[in-house]
Design an enzyme around this catalytic site. Sequence first.
Site, PDB file in Angstrom:
ATOM      1  N   SER A  43     -13.572 -21.768  10.840  1.00  0.00           N
ATOM      2  CA  SER A  43     -13.867 -20.476  10.119  1.00  0.00           C
ATOM      3  C   SER A  43     -13.331 -20.728   8.554  1.00  0.00           C
ATOM      4  CB  SER A  43     -13.083 -19.351  10.685  1.00  0.00           C
ATOM      5  OG  SER A  43     -13.969 -18.893  11.513  1.00  0.00           O
ATOM      6  N   LYS A 101      -7.389 -12.986   3.598  1.00  0.00           N
ATOM      7  CA  LYS A 101      -8.125 -12.522   4.830  1.00  0.00           C
ATOM      8  C   LYS A 101      -7.585 -11.431   5.676  1.00  0.00           C
ATOM      9  CE  LYS A 101     -10.705 -14.644   9.043  1.00  0.00           C
ATOM     10  NZ  LYS A 101     -11.054 -15.853   9.557  1.00  0.00           N
ATOM     11  N   SER A 109     -15.812 -17.520  10.105  1.00  0.00           N
ATOM     12  CA  SER A 109     -15.403 -16.088   9.698  1.00  0.00           C
ATOM     13  C   SER A 109     -14.805 -15.775   8.285  1.00  0.00           C
ATOM     14  CB  SER A 109     -14.581 -15.692  11.171  1.00  0.00           C
ATOM     15  OG  SER A 109     -13.413 -16.173  10.996  1.00  0.00           O
TER      16      SER A 109
HETATM   17  N1  GLN Z   1     -17.554 -20.081  14.556  1.00  0.00           N
HETATM   18  C1  GLN Z   1     -16.417 -20.039  15.323  1.00  0.00           C
HETATM   19  C2  GLN Z   1     -16.391 -18.735  16.430  1.00  0.00           C
HETATM   20  O1  GLN Z   1     -17.471 -18.471  16.575  1.00  0.00           O
HETATM   21  C3  GLN Z   1     -15.082 -20.039  14.548  1.00  0.00           C
HETATM   22  C4  GLN Z   1     -14.392 -18.825  14.457  1.00  0.00           C
HETATM   23  C5  GLN Z   1     -12.923 -19.267  13.729  1.00  0.00           C
HETATM   24  O2  GLN Z   1     -12.826 -20.363  13.395  1.00  0.00           O
HETATM   25  N2  GLN Z   1     -12.275 -18.175  13.648  1.00  0.00           N
HETATM   26  O3  GLN Z   1     -15.640 -18.540  17.092  1.00  0.00           O
END
Ligand code: GLN
Length: 484
Positions: A174, A73, A150
Amino acid sequence: MGYMDKSLTYIHEAILKGEVTPLELVKEALLLAKEDTNNAFEYICEKEALDAVIKLDASKKNNLLYGIPVVIKDNFSTKDIPTTGSSNILNGYVPVFSSEVVTRLEKEGAIIIAKSTMDELAMGGSGTTGHLGVTYNPWDKDKKHQVGGSSCGSAAAVSAGIVPFALGSDTGDSVRKPASFAALVGLKPTWGRISRFGLFPFATSLDHVAYFTRNVYDSAYILNILAGRDDKDASSSFNKVEDYTANLSNSIKGKKIAVIKGIIDSISDKEVVKSFNVSLSYLKAQGAEVDVVDIDVKLLKAIYPTYIIISCAEATSNNANLDGIKFGNRIEGESFEEVMVKTRTNGFSPLIKRRFVIGSFSLLKENQDELFVRAQKCRRLIVNAFNRVFEKYDAIYCPAAPSIAPLVKGSSNNLSDEYLIADNYMAFANMGGYPSITLPLGFENNMPFGGNLTAKPFQESLLLNIAQAIENGTGLKDLVAKRN
Ligand code: GLN
């Protein structure tokens, strides 16, 4: 014959038997990455990967990751390889050091073939907000569905069979949410179990290194390599690292599993609930005790707002260094304030700005008690409630999401119970630092959905053992979306 859609153990044995060489594997992965149509990659490391594979130390041939291609990532620092966090503010940034996890993978002989797309700076869950635009779900050839975020590009790369595993990060869900949408195994171990040195911080008290594989065994194996104390990350744990593959096939007889009623009740998709219930029968058939347990719905509904306040507050502080002076593409101005304002105005998308506004507002002296401090108290109440469940149960098990992946266009975030609870509850595992794993449960209209299992801190072995039992029951492993 291709190997990138196979399991780690399969590929490893093929190398040992001399059926395939690391160079051939890397070439295969690079070719597939170049043919990707899902917008999975920020940067394909063609030259870097070919250089690295030639330099591999053949005496390490017995390492399971020797010569195995991996995708990282784009919020993990990779020395001499561009790392943008999918944000314009970091376009062209090339780190001078690598994150600890990248170093550990490379020591094992893994070869980085690409950096993957993500929601900008890891904020978001749709895989649509990075500076390269939407990342699509490989299970949908019509490109109508999200893969989720994400860690969207990493999920897309593994589910499309481009690499057998990929690194992501999980601050709210994420990795575990896109794993559900892409028929993958996504593991977020205990907070502190894996070093975060070199991971761009989003919300430090919630951030975890996490990753995707296509089966539980591979997930356990990768943990053997990544887990363990790193003096460069003061928050990494000294707890003993176990052999996480050793207990996978243990009996789960007598293990106690809690299903949270309020989460199941908030799900309207009957197909998801039905497949989830079938997986419960597998657990029971293998001797586990399954109970439906209540947690106050008010607390379940508070998880997401609490997460948003805390994560936005921490993100505001963590990203203050992206100012055009310390980091970030600078836009000149008359004063340093003007440099910062212009750089940040230009560098961040609206989603990031919104989150910084929420974070700054919550941290303002006059609002702090009402918002930030209150969210921290709320976090404590939420974690206490889950800890009470863990006093009696070995694991908590629920669907990872209320549905298959949402559409790229037209998905709306209403404030329904389903959205507030089933769609966002998995952040409780970040709040409590619990190890948590998503794995495939079923398909609806040819699109996958998954279940999520969470255990007490540092009980990864037990978590993976129960996950293996579920995988044995469903038979859903090594799933790859067919190529066009
Ligand atoms: N969906 C969550 C957010 O919007 C998770 C983000 C993450 O785990 N990096 O922040």
